[in-house]
Enzyme design. Structure first.
Site, PDB file in Angstrom:
ATOM      1  N   HIS A   1       0.835  -1.202   0.000  1.00 49.35           N
ATOM      2  CA  HIS A   1       0.000   0.000   0.000  1.00 49.35           C
ATOM      3  C   HIS A   1       0.873   1.256   0.000  1.00 49.35           C
ATOM      4  CE1 HIS A   1      -2.902  -2.958   1.660  1.00 49.35           C
ATOM      5  NE2 HIS A   1      -3.798  -2.219   1.035  1.00 49.35           N
TER       6      HIS A   1
ATOM      7  N   ASP B   1      -4.752  -5.799  -7.939  1.00 51.95           N
ATOM      8  CA  ASP B   1      -4.951  -5.129  -6.664  1.00 51.95           C
ATOM      9  C   ASP B   1      -5.161  -3.644  -6.984  1.00 51.95           C
ATOM     10  OD1 ASP B   1      -5.184  -4.766  -3.923  1.00 51.95           O
ATOM     11  OD2 ASP B   1      -3.357  -5.851  -3.433  1.00 51.95           O
TER      12      ASP B   1
END
Length: 349
Positions: free
Chosen positions: A175, A246
């Site tokens: 992330h 993702d």
């Protein structure tokens, strides 16, 4: 696949979701007020298109469970790995129970898919994976994931194995950084790839690749690598399901360029659907600028991801005595106190 901001759709969101390149919606904790509101939201989303948009959520259990009030609190998958050490048969049965409860409760609210199971190995070095993983041993991970998959299928839901080919060995959280795993392909094949191979052979519905670079195999992150997605996942492992990227807003995707370039690169590498989460302006940029490559089998693959059965039927199922017994067994697995108190990981994972 895009997201929405709140408990119901704005006019801008209704317009965005009606765009022909949008194929799905991912929901988050901010989209949940209560069960009746969630059912109304999914019905509103479903009413916009025919065939309906795919509705998904990250709802694994532990610290990654988006909906709480009115839902059974699911344990982190490491609890099942710990149970395996004591009683393998009991662990398989518990994993199947978790799968049924997870899927049926979501199907009763109109949700098609949870992005689960996590097939990463717990190498003890990746905090963002941690107790989301079943175990360190790939054989144990495979057995428990297969049992969970059987439960999910009984609950009307397909599966999404993540994060291919394995995120558990790297310390960084994709992330926020671009993690790098320097192991060779043979080392990965001996460990982290084994659960993906087992689940692929057993009918896993979809895969989400990692925003991780494995430089011994390819200089590109797995989610942007035709080597990983076409040569290895589809070629060597024979996987024929959907490949979801993702979230393209994660730092691990930033090296691919603008959001339009990221989406184009992921699709060219072999992804079937790309996720743009928490940045509606960037999603609109992608929708305006993307030239969709030819994907002759995309509609067929995505159709397999739709939840089975009608919402009303699943509402009857979750009110049954048999389901209540499963809920009790799942709740009896226990919830580590640090999971109850700890924060959820990033919104697309």
């Amino acid at each position: 696949m895009v997201d929405v901001a709140g408990f119901s759709l704005s006019e801008a969101e209704r317009t965005r979701l009606s765009h022909p390149l949008v194929g799905g919606v991912i929901l988050f904790r901010r989209n949940f007020q209560n069960i009746e509101q969630l059912k109304a939201l999914t019905a509103e989303i479903r009413s916009l298109r025919n065939p309906a948009l795919l509705i998904a959520v990250d709802h694994e259990g532990g610290r990654v469970q988006r909906f709480l009030e009115g839902f059974t609190r699911l344990p982190p998958m490491s609890v099942l790995g710990e149970l395996w050490q004591q009683d393998e048969a009991a662990a398989r049965a518990a994993a199947e129970d978790v799968g049924v409860v997870l899927a049926a409760e979501l199907r009763a609210c109109g949700i098609d898919l949870s992005f689960t199971p996590v097939l990463d190995l717990d190498w003890g070095r990746c905090a963002v994976i941690g107790n989301r993983a079943f175990h360190r041993d790939p054989q144990i991970v495979s057995e428990l994931a297969l049992a969970l998959q059987r439960g999910l299928q009984q609950g009307g839901m397909s599966t999404c194995g993540k994060h291919f080919p394995g995120h558990g060995f790297v310390a960084g959280d994709s992330h926020f950084v671009m993690p790098q795993d320097d192991r060779t392909l043979s080392e990965l094949e001996a460990d982290d790839l084994l659960p993906f191979a087992r689940l692929a052979a057993a009918g896993m519905g979809s895969v989400m690749p990692a925003h991780v670079v494995y430089p011994a195999v390819d200089s590109r992150p797995a989610g942007f690598s035709p080597v990983w997605l076409q040569d290895i996942l589809r070629g060597q492992l024979g996987f024929d399901g959907v490949i979801f990227s993702d979230d393209l807003g994660m730092e691990g995707a930033a090296g691919a360029g603008s959001f339009v370039e990221r989406a184009a690169a992921a699709l060219a590498a072999g992804c079937d659907m790309v996720l743009v989460c928490n940045q509606p302006a960037r999603a609109d940029e992608v929708l305006a600028g993307l030239q969709l490559p030819a994907q002759p089998r995309l509609a067929e693959r995505l159709q397999r991801m739709a939840g089975a059965g009608e919402v009303d039927s699943w509402q009857q199922v979750i009110r049954s005595p048999d389901f209540a017994a499963r809920q009790q067994r799942v709740m009896a697995l226990g919830m580590p106190q640090n999971v109850l108190q700890g924060p959820a990981v990033g919104e697309a994972s």
